[in-house]
Scaffold this active site. Structure first.
Site, mmCIF file in Angstrom:
data_model
loop_
_atom_site.group_PDB
_atom_site.id
_atom_site.type_symbol
_atom_site.label_atom_id
_atom_site.label_comp_id
_atom_site.label_asym_id
_atom_site.label_seq_id
_atom_site.Cartn_x
_atom_site.Cartn_y
_atom_site.Cartn_z
ATOM 1 N N SER A 61 1.032 -1.423 -0.228
ATOM 2 C CA SER A 61 -0.116 -0.295 -0.225
ATOM 3 C C SER A 61 0.288 1.297 -0.309
ATOM 4 O O SER A 61 1.870 0.973 0.478
ATOM 5 C CB SER A 61 -1.012 0.183 1.629
ATOM 6 O OG SER A 61 -2.258 -0.998 1.289
HETATM 7 N N1 SAM Z 1 -0.999 -3.420 3.243
HETATM 8 C C1 SAM Z 1 0.138 -4.622 2.471
HETATM 9 C C2 SAM Z 1 1.374 -4.153 2.670
HETATM 10 O O1 SAM Z 1 1.554 -2.805 3.009
HETATM 11 O O2 SAM Z 1 1.895 -4.601 1.774
HETATM 12 C C3 SAM Z 1 -1.013 -4.383 1.641
HETATM 13 C C4 SAM Z 1 -2.424 -4.862 1.334
HETATM 14 S S1 SAM Z 1 -2.906 -5.749 0.089
HETATM 15 C C5 SAM Z 1 -3.355 -4.336 -1.353
HETATM 16 C C6 SAM Z 1 -3.617 -7.252 -0.234
HETATM 17 C C7 SAM Z 1 -3.623 -7.923 0.530
HETATM 18 O O3 SAM Z 1 -5.259 -8.606 0.606
HETATM 19 C C8 SAM Z 1 -3.226 -9.181 -0.048
HETATM 20 O O4 SAM Z 1 -2.125 -9.930 -0.393
HETATM 21 C C9 SAM Z 1 -3.631 -10.351 -0.796
HETATM 22 O O5 SAM Z 1 -3.707 -11.122 -0.954
HETATM 23 C C10 SAM Z 1 -4.948 -10.045 0.669
HETATM 24 N N2 SAM Z 1 -6.164 -10.775 0.602
HETATM 25 C C11 SAM Z 1 -7.224 -10.296 -0.278
HETATM 26 N N3 SAM Z 1 -8.007 -10.999 0.596
HETATM 27 C C12 SAM Z 1 -8.117 -12.164 1.805
HETATM 28 C C13 SAM Z 1 -8.583 -12.449 2.429
HETATM 29 N N4 SAM Z 1 -9.862 -13.267 2.527
HETATM 30 N N5 SAM Z 1 -7.857 -13.259 3.648
HETATM 31 C C14 SAM Z 1 -6.348 -12.374 3.369
HETATM 32 N N6 SAM Z 1 -6.212 -11.789 2.768
HETATM 33 C C15 SAM Z 1 -6.402 -11.371 2.254
#
Ligand code: SAM
Length: 218
Positions: A61
């Site tokens: 992010s």
């Molecule tokens: N905050 C993180 C960072 O700074 O690296 C970024 C996260 S990224 C925008 C969103 C993450 O949510 C991804 O790695 C994705 O695989 C995960 N994700 C999506 N749906 C999910 C779920 N149901 N359970 C766990 N993780 C999930």
């Protein structure tokens, strides 16, 4: 490249200049080496004002979004936090510096493994990471003083409200597949919740039983 200079500039220009003034959060963002959480080829962009790809169609992010979501939890240091969407582990590291313990769920095993490795390298030891569908929360560790969801949900998953301690705050993007509003929900007690809209945002989808279907993201 001098990463510590780039990091201080990021904090000044992207975080403090945009009104974030929580000194513990500012210290954490000055300390955590964001370039550790991206691929080597992208390290030169690690302190830029945006999100970056981390593989598997996912992103680390934008620094400001990490700061704004962390600030919205109003952490004092003793909280147990649930994070959904570990991704690179950068937001996890920031939360780990602001709270007592972070329980983080990631659905993509390779991302969870990479995040774990970087957190270990940085000797950040107050984080549990689990590979699971985070839309169901982490029932056997609930209740949580804060829940931060780093992926966009179509609606607020019921389990997050059920797993939020009284006085706790849930911060998550809710809305359409490509555009959401960042929402903060505070548990006031019993079945009472206050809902505030903080800003517009754009996150990758939250995929799972109480989120988007995997096929929506194909
Ligand atoms: N905050 C993180 C960072 O700074 O690296 C970024 C996260 S990224 C925008 C969103 C993450 O949510 C991804 O790695 C994705 O695989 C995960 N994700 C999506 N749906 C999910 C779920 N149901 N359970 C766990 N993780 C999930």
């Amino acid at each position: 490249m001098d990463y510590s200079v780039a990091r201080r500039r990021m904090v000044q220009q992207q975080i403090i200049a945009r009104g974030i003034n929580d000194s513990r959060l500012i210290d954490a963002m000055n300390q955590v080496p964001r370039h550790f959480f991206v691929d080597e080829g992208l390290r030169g962009h690690a302190y830029a004002d945006g999100s970056l790809p981390i593989g598997h169609k996912q992103t680390i992010s934008q620094p400001y979004m990490v700061a704004a979501m962390s600030a919205a939890l109003e952490l004092q240091g003793q909280e147990r936090i649930l994070e959904i969407g570990t991704g690179s582990g950068y937001q996890t590291a920031i939360l780990a510096m602001l709270a007592k313990r972070v329980y983080s769920i990631e659905r993509i095993p390779a991302l969870a493994a990479r995040a774990r490795k970087v957190l270990d390298q940085l000797h950040i030891s107050n984080v549990n990471i689990k590979i699971a569908d985070g839309t169901l929360g982490w029932k056997d560790q609930a209740p949580f003083d804060g829940i931060l969801v780093a992926a966009g949900a179509p609606d607020v998953p019921h389990e997050y409200l059920a797993q939020l301690a009284v006085g706790g705050k849930l911060v998550l993007p809710v809305g359409g597949f490509n555009q959401q509003s960042l929402i903060r929900i505070t548990h006031l007690g019993e079945d009472q919740f206050r809902r505030e809209e903080l800003m517009g945002c754009r996150f990758v989808p939250l995929i799972g039983e109480a989120g988007w279907a995997e096929t929506d993201n194909a």
